[in-house]
Design a protein around this motif. Structure first.
Motif, PDB file in Angstrom:
ATOM      1  N   LYS A  90      62.162   9.052  10.823  1.00  0.00           N
ATOM      2  CA  LYS A  90      63.375   8.759  10.066  1.00  0.00           C
ATOM      3  C   LYS A  90      64.270   7.783  10.826  1.00  0.00           C
ATOM      4  O   LYS A  90      64.928   6.927  10.232  1.00  0.00           O
ATOM      5  N   LEU A 130      59.836  -5.340   5.388  1.00  0.00           N
ATOM      6  CA  LEU A 130      59.265  -4.114   4.827  1.00  0.00           C
ATOM      7  C   LEU A 130      57.742  -4.175   4.821  1.00  0.00           C
ATOM      8  O   LEU A 130      57.072  -3.149   4.971  1.00  0.00           O
ATOM      9  N   ALA A 135      65.285  -3.085  10.255  1.00  0.00           N
ATOM     10  CA  ALA A 135      66.494  -3.869  10.513  1.00  0.00           C
ATOM     11  C   ALA A 135      66.258  -4.905  11.605  1.00  0.00           C
ATOM     12  O   ALA A 135      66.721  -6.050  11.506  1.00  0.00           O
ATOM     13  N   LEU A 142      63.356   4.580   1.219  1.00  0.00           N
ATOM     14  CA  LEU A 142      64.622   5.104   0.711  1.00  0.00           C
ATOM     15  C   LEU A 142      65.804   4.263   1.173  1.00  0.00           C
ATOM     16  O   LEU A 142      66.806   4.133   0.466  1.00  0.00           O
ATOM     17  N   THR A 143      65.692   3.674   2.364  1.00  0.00           N
ATOM     18  CA  THR A 143      66.789   2.864   2.888  1.00  0.00           C
ATOM     19  C   THR A 143      66.853   1.492   2.230  1.00  0.00           C
ATOM     20  O   THR A 143      67.941   1.009   1.865  1.00  0.00           O
ATOM     21  N   TYR A 144      65.686   0.859   2.044  1.00  0.00           N
ATOM     22  CA  TYR A 144      65.689  -0.555   1.682  1.00  0.00           C
ATOM     23  C   TYR A 144      65.200  -0.868   0.274  1.00  0.00           C
ATOM     24  O   TYR A 144      65.442  -1.978  -0.226  1.00  0.00           O
ATOM     25  N   PRO A 177      64.430   2.703   9.724  1.00  0.00           N
ATOM     26  CA  PRO A 177      65.495   1.718   9.505  1.00  0.00           C
ATOM     27  C   PRO A 177      65.736   0.838  10.719  1.00  0.00           C
ATOM     28  O   PRO A 177      66.096  -0.333  10.575  1.00  0.00           O
ATOM     29  N   LYS A 223      58.564   6.732   4.269  1.00  0.00           N
ATOM     30  CA  LYS A 223      59.481   7.331   3.291  1.00  0.00           C
ATOM     31  C   LYS A 223      60.907   6.838   3.505  1.00  0.00           C
ATOM     32  O   LYS A 223      61.588   6.446   2.545  1.00  0.00           O
ATOM     33  N   PHE A 224      61.348   6.822   4.751  1.00  0.00           N
ATOM     34  CA  PHE A 224      62.739   6.466   5.002  1.00  0.00           C
ATOM     35  C   PHE A 224      62.951   4.955   5.065  1.00  0.00           C
ATOM     36  O   PHE A 224      64.068   4.482   4.832  1.00  0.00           O
ATOM     37  N   ALA A 225      61.898   4.203   5.340  1.00  0.00           N
ATOM     38  CA  ALA A 225      62.007   2.752   5.165  1.00  0.00           C
ATOM     39  C   ALA A 225      62.222   2.437   3.695  1.00  0.00           C
ATOM     40  O   ALA A 225      63.068   1.605   3.331  1.00  0.00           O
TER      41      ALA A 225
END
Length: 228
Positions: free
Chosen positions: A181, A201, A189, A63-65, A185, A59-61
């Motif tokens: 979370k 990703l 990264a 939302l971030t990218y 990232p 989810k946070f991968a």
């Protein structure tokens, strides 16, 4: 930084609220915590943590990218990107509402497996995004998978929690989920230092698919709870 807004509430609760009253028969906080941690460290307890961690990781991968991919590879502006992510959330609400009939038809194991595949699988197509249509499909599918996985993982976490330490078990489980979370990232990264962002990703998608390893133990928690 918005998380800092919770600190005054935490201070208020710690200083001003009266402490809980325990009877002589009540278990101590220490014994409750040990019971919950012991349940987390069992095979089925670990099995429950794996999909939960993977869900927040993916989810946070995303939302971030996803917005960066939308800008760089799909040519989408900020408004279009926000609308697509919002639409994914709306579809997720609908999908979550359909989980009970899905469980009755297919069972927790198949629903968990399918939701993990639906959450993680679309990430594998990101390296080939060259326009908006494919990215929109990826975001929507991953959003639906995330919603179903969230409900299914909550079910198995509740089933695996020991009766006398349910809140503590859920608290530990939430902490492990939230670690996803931070990890998402950071991992993407790091991978992006040596790979194009799309392939970084895709690596996150592979990590997510690996969470299928926890499905059998998670399903056993629900089966054991039903027999009890």
């Amino acid at each position: 930084l918005l998380g800092l807004l919770a600190l005054p509430v935490a201070v208020f609760c710690a200083v001003l609220l009266p402490p809980p009253q325990f009877s002589a028969e009540s278990p101590s906080i220490g014994s409750t915590g040990r019971s919950a941690l012991g349940a987390v460290l069992t095979l089925r307890g670990i099995g429950v943590q794996i999909p939960g961690f993977a869900r927040f990781f993916l989810k946070f991968a995303g939302l971030t990218y996803f917005p960066l991919i939308a800008d760089r590879a799909a040519g989408m502006d900020a408004a279009a990107t926000g609308l697509v992510i919002s639409l994914a959330a709306i579809l997720g609400i609908v999908a979550a509402a359909l989980v009970p009939p899905l469980l009755r038809r297919w069972g927790i194991g198949l629903v968990l497996s399918g939701s993990i595949a639906l959450s993680a699988g679309p990430f594998l197509a990101i390296p080939w995004v060259s326009g908006a249509p494919l990215l929109v499909a990826i975001v929507l599918l991953a959003g639906v998978g995330d919603a179903i996985l969230g409900v299914a993982n909550n079910i198995v976490a509740s089933a695996a929690a020991p009766a006398g330490a349910r809140a503590a078990f859920i608290g530990i489980t939430a902490t492990i989920r939230n670690a996803g979370k931070v990890a998402a990232p950071a991992l993407v990264a790091s991978a992006a230092l040596v790979l194009p962002l799309g392939f970084a990703l895709a690596v996150a998608g592979v990590v997510g698919i690996a969470a299928l390893a926890g499905v059998r133990a998670s399903s056993r928690a629900v089966d054991d709870d039903s027999r009890d």
